[in-house]
Motif scaffolding. Sequence first.
Motif, short mmCIF file in Angstrom:
data_model
loop_
_atom_site.label_atom_id
_atom_site.label_comp_id
_atom_site.label_asym_id
_atom_site.label_seq_id
_atom_site.Cartn_x
_atom_site.Cartn_y
_atom_site.Cartn_z
N ASP A 191 4.99 7.09 -10.71
CA ASP A 191 5.80 6.20 -10.06
C ASP A 191 5.79 4.69 -10.88
OD1 ASP A 191 7.16 4.90 -8.12
OD2 ASP A 191 5.57 5.26 -6.54
N GLU A 249 2.07 -0.37 -7.85
CA GLU A 249 0.99 -0.98 -6.70
C GLU A 249 -0.24 -0.24 -6.95
OE1 GLU A 249 3.07 0.03 -2.65
OE2 GLU A 249 4.22 1.34 -4.02
N THR A 303 8.13 6.86 -2.99
CA THR A 303 6.88 6.76 -2.95
C THR A 303 6.52 7.65 -1.72
OG1 THR A 303 6.65 4.50 -4.09
CG2 THR A 303 5.00 5.44 -2.73
#
Length: 469
Positions: free
Chosen positions: A122, A61, A36
């Motif tokens: 991601d 996230e 990340t």
Amino acid sequence: MGTVPTGIRGLDVLLHGGFPRGSTIVVEGAPGTGKTTLGMQFLYYGALKDREAGIYITFEEFPEQLYRDMLAFEWDLRQLEREGLLRVVGMSPDIFLEQMIEPGGLIESMIRELNCKRIVVDSISLFRYGAASEEEHRRMLYKLRNLLRKLELTSLLVKEREAADEQSGFEAYIADGFMKLSLKPHMDKYRVRMLEILKMRGRRIREGEHVYRLTDNGIRLIPARSMIEDLALLNGRSRVPTGVAALDELLEGGLTRGSVYLLDTNSKANYKYFIASVLANRIRDGEKVMAMLSSFLTPHDLDKMLALQGLSMSGMAEEERIYFIEHYTRPYPPNCEANVLDVSRMNNAEYRNIVEQKITALVSGGGNWFAYYDLNTILAERGKEYIAKYFAADAAGVKALGMTMLVLCNFSEIGPEVSAFLERTSNGVIRTWVDGAYQYMQVTKSPNGVISEPYVVETTTQAPFMRLS
Ligand SMILES: Nc1ncnc2c1ncn2[C@@H]1O[C@H](COP(=O)(O)OP(=O)(O)OP(=O)(O)O)[C@@H](O)[C@H]1O
Ligand SMILES: [Mg+2]
């Protein structure tokens, strides 16, 4: 094509400037390895330094969490967002794919609105769960890669490394680039973070694993030591063409001045044309040559070979542009005698002293010097011990004088242990050998990190009388 800086110090060095523009790169790593961070750093510096807008797609996230995490590196993502240089988007993998595929969908409009050049996803590992089968999963990834290409985005696709997949998966095949982050055991009790570039289409990559650190300003990669030394060498030094076109191209202009190259040959390989080509090119470039000829390459042979290149050995000797170290007291062409240092009756200590003195005196007289050194002769006349004991010091001495040196040797005769030492001590290694009906040539080490495939050596009718294909 162009190059997109990665934003990571050290990584750009390994990639000769950065990622190829428009390429899709998979970054694979175990949990916590810094995927990340790497992705965000790529966008952050792209926006900050190059004023290129980027989009970060996160499935796991909340954007708020990312903003907070990245403040640890003092990256003010919100500011960039306000400037229209960054978007962090949290969504589900399904919606992402849906919106991505749809022409004029959410992602495409965002890309157009920002004039976005970079994207990070991601992570793509989650696509697997949305897919009905492995086949559909692959089709999806393939489609995504094509879309990213069409949109001309330089893309990083983050992928979790699962303990099970020892081999790189399908992702590595379809992507243009593939990098692996890992935590490795180091000296028993430590663990060290390692980055390896396994693939980068259109880029020569520096092989091997490189240590990286997570610092207060993000990821910093430290290229492996040998490469730093060699890069320092590259800086500001010119190249020494060999005259063999494909090889010079591969080596970005030729041998690096002031460095030592091994030419490993076996007895069947014809290396004489190569040597003649290198020496003739040196002379033509106005350099001076110090040559040690072997029992296989006699002064007479070299005279003939240089004549084929349109050069006269006598003439060059007269002009003080070529000198010889002679172990066999052989006759030389007219006018060469004054430039021949006969070492045949010297013991090893005398030899070393006198050669060193003589070379230092000559080189200090000015000009660019090239040395052709024959380790097979040294092996036969001075012994393996001599090589093991003095080669490193001699190579260092030659480099310190700014000479470029090509060292003929035969690894199979010298033996694996001393060969490995020679390889480490030299800046570059070129190998040529005969296998069946063909002769091959390959660069296995070079200061610029280039390692080549084996080329077939073809004979041609004009200088340099050889070609690599
Ligand atoms: N300032 C800092 N200095 C050193 N290490 C840091 C710093 N800030 C974060 N880290 C470390 O960086 C790592 C997190 O990196 P990151 O979240 O980029 O990894 P990741 O590969 O994306 O992880 P995950 O698989 O959980 O998504 C953590 O191990 C964290 O401890
Ligand atoms: Mg992560």
